[in-house]
Design a protein around this motif. Structure first.
Motif, short mmCIF file in Angstrom:
data_model
loop_
_atom_site.label_atom_id
_atom_site.label_comp_id
_atom_site.label_asym_id
_atom_site.label_seq_id
_atom_site.Cartn_x
_atom_site.Cartn_y
_atom_site.Cartn_z
N ALA A 70 0.84 -1.20 0.00
CA ALA A 70 0.00 0.00 0.00
C ALA A 70 0.88 1.25 0.00
O ALA A 70 2.02 1.24 0.47
N LYS A 71 0.33 2.35 -0.51
CA LYS A 71 1.09 3.59 -0.60
C LYS A 71 1.45 4.11 0.79
O LYS A 71 0.68 3.95 1.74
N THR A 72 2.60 4.73 0.89
CA THR A 72 3.08 5.23 2.18
C THR A 72 2.56 6.61 2.53
O THR A 72 2.85 7.12 3.61
N ASN A 73 1.80 7.23 1.64
CA ASN A 73 1.38 8.62 1.86
C ASN A 73 -0.11 8.77 2.18
O ASN A 73 -0.70 9.80 1.94
N ARG A 74 -0.71 7.74 2.75
CA ARG A 74 -2.14 7.79 3.01
C ARG A 74 -2.48 8.22 4.44
O ARG A 74 -3.64 8.36 4.80
N CYS A 75 -1.47 8.43 5.26
CA CYS A 75 -1.71 8.88 6.64
C CYS A 75 -1.71 10.40 6.67
O CYS A 75 -0.66 11.04 6.80
N VAL A 76 -2.88 10.99 6.56
CA VAL A 76 -3.01 12.45 6.55
C VAL A 76 -2.61 13.06 7.90
O VAL A 76 -1.88 14.06 7.92
N PRO A 77 -3.02 12.50 9.05
CA PRO A 77 -2.60 13.09 10.33
C PRO A 77 -1.09 13.09 10.51
O PRO A 77 -0.53 14.02 11.09
N GLY A 79 1.11 13.18 8.06
CA GLY A 79 1.67 14.11 7.08
C GLY A 79 2.94 13.63 6.42
O GLY A 79 3.27 12.45 6.40
N ASP A 80 3.68 14.58 5.87
CA ASP A 80 4.89 14.28 5.12
C ASP A 80 5.96 13.59 5.98
O ASP A 80 6.69 12.73 5.50
N GLU A 81 6.05 13.98 7.24
CA GLU A 81 7.07 13.40 8.12
C GLU A 81 6.88 11.89 8.27
O GLU A 81 7.84 11.12 8.20
N THR A 82 5.63 11.47 8.48
CA THR A 82 5.35 10.04 8.62
C THR A 82 5.64 9.29 7.33
O THR A 82 6.25 8.22 7.34
N SER A 83 5.23 9.85 6.21
CA SER A 83 5.48 9.22 4.92
C SER A 83 6.98 9.08 4.67
O SER A 83 7.45 8.05 4.17
N ARG A 84 7.73 10.09 5.05
CA ARG A 84 9.18 10.07 4.85
C ARG A 84 9.83 8.99 5.73
O ARG A 84 10.72 8.26 5.26
N LYS A 85 9.40 8.87 6.97
CA LYS A 85 9.95 7.85 7.87
C LYS A 85 9.67 6.44 7.35
O LYS A 85 10.54 5.57 7.38
N ILE A 86 8.45 6.21 6.89
CA ILE A 86 8.08 4.90 6.37
C ILE A 86 8.91 4.57 5.13
O ILE A 86 9.40 3.44 4.97
N SER A 87 9.10 5.55 4.27
CA SER A 87 9.89 5.35 3.07
C SER A 87 11.33 4.97 3.41
O SER A 87 11.93 4.11 2.75
N GLU A 88 11.86 5.60 4.45
CA GLU A 88 13.22 5.28 4.89
C GLU A 88 13.31 3.87 5.45
O GLU A 88 14.28 3.15 5.20
N ARG A 167 -9.55 25.47 13.54
CA ARG A 167 -8.31 26.22 13.43
C ARG A 167 -7.40 25.45 12.48
O ARG A 167 -6.83 24.44 12.87
N PRO A 168 -7.24 25.90 11.24
CA PRO A 168 -6.47 25.14 10.24
C PRO A 168 -5.04 24.82 10.67
O PRO A 168 -4.50 23.78 10.34
N GLU A 169 -4.43 25.73 11.43
CA GLU A 169 -3.04 25.52 11.83
C GLU A 169 -2.88 24.37 12.82
O GLU A 169 -1.77 23.86 13.01
N LYS A 170 -3.98 23.95 13.44
CA LYS A 170 -3.93 22.83 14.38
C LYS A 170 -4.53 21.54 13.81
O LYS A 170 -4.24 20.45 14.30
N CYS A 171 -5.37 21.68 12.81
CA CYS A 171 -6.09 20.52 12.26
C CYS A 171 -5.12 19.55 11.59
O CYS A 171 -4.25 19.95 10.82
N ILE A 172 -5.29 18.25 11.87
CA ILE A 172 -4.44 17.22 11.26
C ILE A 172 -5.19 16.42 10.19
O ILE A 172 -4.66 15.45 9.65
N GLY A 173 -6.42 16.80 9.90
CA GLY A 173 -7.17 16.16 8.83
C GLY A 173 -7.57 14.73 9.08
O GLY A 173 -7.73 13.95 8.14
N SER A 269 3.60 22.53 6.23
CA SER A 269 3.58 21.11 5.92
C SER A 269 3.93 20.30 7.16
O SER A 269 4.92 20.55 7.83
N ARG A 270 3.10 19.29 7.46
CA ARG A 270 3.31 18.49 8.65
C ARG A 270 4.33 17.39 8.38
O ARG A 270 4.44 16.87 7.30
#
Length: 270
Positions: A70-77, A79-88, A167-173, A269-270
């Motif tokens: 499965a794709k590594t970028n499906r965890c919206v909460p 964000g990019d940091e989680t996708s990057r860690k999984i990719s590593e 509050r968009p700056e706090k929302c993790i989607g 970007s999270r």
């Protein structure tokens, strides 16, 4: 007397020792091999278990990544940091996450609407909505008891002047607030598509104006100025298709009741 005490103690000790040996042998020969990659990927995920990835929870998503590709970028909460860690961890190419934010489609504040009754029941939106749709004059509007705010894991929602505000700056989607709103007023949109209609009232314009001066009156001015045909009116209510919207803001400029909002996605970007 001595034997009456020592013998039962020795028997119990022997039973305990035998049971311990049996458990040790069982844990060795019957243990399930641990997939280290699976454990590492699971450790990268935030543990919100919101299901926005399309799986029942973080455990199931981690398993799908490792075992099914499965794709590594499906965890919206996460964000990019989680996708990057999984990719590593997996040694695969990094995949960018489409970050999203929740939006409450209501502007029925206390000063533009009224109550149709004096509700004295349980102080939750879920409970209030079961009594004639709640106490507010608009049967489609926010009830303001903050069920969404209580459920939000990132404390991104406040109740302001009787209406829930994200509050968009706090929302993790994570979409957890979407599930708890009994009026279905909350949706999650990509941060790149910030313009949406802040109303869900499907009554005709004249009736809407009687219960809320901020409600959509289906005048279709927004439809006429949209250069990409992203706006349409159905059931006396304007909708914006985020796939077609280019966020030009022309619909906001012509809306006579100012019901089309820009939620100002200021979070990085999270």
């Amino acid at each position: 007397m001595f034997n009456d005490i020592i013998l039962p103690v020795l028997i119990l000790t022997g039973i305990g020792l035998a049971a311990g040996i049996m458990l040790a042998l069982a844990s060795k020969f019957m243990s399930v091999p641990v997939n280290e990659k699976l454990e590492q990927v699971r450790g990268c995920l935030p543990g919100v278990n919101c299901g926005v990835c399309g799986y029942a929870g973080c455990d199931q998503y981690a398993k799908a990544i490792v075992e099914d590709g499965a794709k590594t970028n499906r965890c919206v909460p996460g964000g990019d940091e989680t996708s990057r860690k999984i990719s590593e961890v997996l040694g695969v190419a990094y995949q960018d996450v489409e970050e999203k934010v929740a939006f409450v489609a209501c502007k029925g504040y206390c000063d533009v609407t009224s109550d149709k009754m004096d509700y004295q029941g349980i102080q939750t939106c879920r409970a209030a909505s079961q009594l004639f749709g709640g106490e507010t004059s608009c049967g489609y509007g926010c009830l303001g008891y903050g069920d969404c705010a209580q459920a939000c894991p990132s404390h991104a929602i406040d109740v302001v002047n009787g209406v829930a505000v994200v509050r968009p700056e706090k929302c993790i989607g994570c979409s957890i607030c979407v599930k708890v709103c009994p009026k279905s007023l909350i949706s999650v949109y990509p941060l790149t598509k910030p313009i949406h209609v802040s109303c869900r009232n499907k009554d005709k314009g004249a009736k809407t104006r009687k219960v809320c001066t901020n409600g959509c009156i289906a005048c279709r001015k927004c439809v006429s100025v949209c250069p990409t045909e992203a706006v349409k009116v159905e059931d006396n209510l304007a909708y914006i298709d985020p796939e077609k919207c280019i966020s030009c803001g022309k619909c906001m400029e012509v809306c006579p009741v100012h019901v089309i909002d820009h939620f100002h996605p200021t979070c990085e970007s999270r």
